[in-house]
Enzyme design. Sequence first.
Site, PDB file in Angstrom:
ATOM      1  N   ARG A   1     -14.448  70.684  44.346  1.00 11.70           N
ATOM      2  CA  ARG A   1     -13.743  71.670  44.878  1.00 11.70           C
ATOM      3  C   ARG A   1     -12.754  70.935  45.879  1.00 11.70           C
ATOM      4  O   ARG A   1     -13.730  70.374  46.491  1.00 11.70           O
ATOM      5  CB  ARG A   1     -14.664  72.564  46.031  1.00 11.70           C
ATOM      6  CG  ARG A   1     -14.514  73.533  46.550  1.00 11.70           C
ATOM      7  CD  ARG A   1     -13.311  74.620  46.230  1.00 11.70           C
ATOM      8  NE  ARG A   1     -12.343  75.356  47.097  1.00 11.70           N
ATOM      9  CZ  ARG A   1     -13.222  76.204  47.989  1.00 11.70           C
ATOM     10  NH1 ARG A   1     -14.224  76.639  47.704  1.00 11.70           N
ATOM     11  NH2 ARG A   1     -12.597  76.555  49.178  1.00 11.70           N
TER      12      ARG A   1
ATOM     13  N   ARG B   1      -9.098  77.537  43.329  1.00 10.23           N
ATOM     14  CA  ARG B   1     -10.129  76.498  43.026  1.00 10.23           C
ATOM     15  C   ARG B   1     -11.321  76.857  42.154  1.00 10.23           C
ATOM     16  O   ARG B   1     -10.866  77.475  41.430  1.00 10.23           O
ATOM     17  CB  ARG B   1     -11.480  76.986  43.851  1.00 10.23           C
ATOM     18  CG  ARG B   1     -11.585  78.176  44.522  1.00 10.23           C
ATOM     19  CD  ARG B   1     -11.660  78.828  45.805  1.00 10.23           C
ATOM     20  NE  ARG B   1     -10.915  79.320  45.961  1.00 10.23           N
ATOM     21  CZ  ARG B   1     -10.256  79.878  47.439  1.00 10.23           C
ATOM     22  NH1 ARG B   1     -11.790  79.983  47.602  1.00 10.23           N
ATOM     23  NH2 ARG B   1      -9.659  80.046  48.007  1.00 10.23           N
TER      24      ARG B   1
ATOM     25  N   ASP C   1     -15.945  78.321  44.062  1.00 13.42           N
ATOM     26  CA  ASP C   1     -15.738  79.252  45.447  1.00 13.42           C
ATOM     27  C   ASP C   1     -17.200  79.926  45.500  1.00 13.42           C
ATOM     28  O   ASP C   1     -17.625  80.465  45.022  1.00 13.42           O
ATOM     29  CB  ASP C   1     -14.909  79.935  45.629  1.00 13.42           C
ATOM     30  CG  ASP C   1     -14.376  79.940  47.113  1.00 13.42           C
ATOM     31  OD1 ASP C   1     -14.977  79.735  47.733  1.00 13.42           O
ATOM     32  OD2 ASP C   1     -14.125  81.361  47.655  1.00 13.42           O
TER      33      ASP C   1
ATOM     34  N   ASP D   1     -19.657  81.930  48.485  1.00 11.75           N
ATOM     35  CA  ASP D   1     -19.161  82.622  49.610  1.00 11.75           C
ATOM     36  C   ASP D   1     -21.455  82.761  49.426  1.00 11.75           C
ATOM     37  O   ASP D   1     -21.448  83.771  49.093  1.00 11.75           O
ATOM     38  CB  ASP D   1     -18.857  83.115  50.215  1.00 11.75           C
ATOM     39  CG  ASP D   1     -17.273  82.610  50.018  1.00 11.75           C
ATOM     40  OD1 ASP D   1     -16.995  81.457  50.750  1.00 11.75           O
ATOM     41  OD2 ASP D   1     -16.137  83.769  49.781  1.00 11.75           O
TER      42      ASP D   1
END
Length: 171
Positions: free
Chosen positions: A86, A95, A98, A100
């Site tokens: 990343r 990317r 990711d 989150d």
Amino acid sequence: MERAVDVAIALGSNLGNSLEILENAIQHLSEHPAIALTARSTWYRTAPVGPPQPDYINGCVTGQVRNLSPEALLEILLAIEQVFGRERRERWGARTLDLDLLLYGQDIIYLPHLQVPHPRMQERAFVLVPLAEIAPHWCEPRTQRTIQALKERLSLTGIQRLDSETTGNRC
């Protein structure tokens, strides 16, 4: 005293072999001794937000963490992103991976580097569709609405469920 907290994590990728990267990221999460994954969504192909770029593959996992603060969990997520190359070049850019942190129990956290619930999750079908698949009744603590109710308020345009037979996804 041991503290266990339910968590929800979103995964996305649009560079490289996204399905392989995402599957391996889930494997990395499941191998961490303080993280016990409890459910995973189907993968979805989604239109990107931000600058022109390839479509994303997105999904979510839920789990339980033991004796792991939200900040420590964020560090683990960032480290896993780094394993998969990343690079943070531009906001909302393409990317390889990711990760989150969407929800940490019913906690509401406002720190300079971490906001939970994720501040834009209620606006993003690419998060709410897979999360509603595995945690429809989880109450988002800021709005006091369920994930399913939040999802129902959004347009689902640009989201396509991937065939589990071709992706190898098995719940």
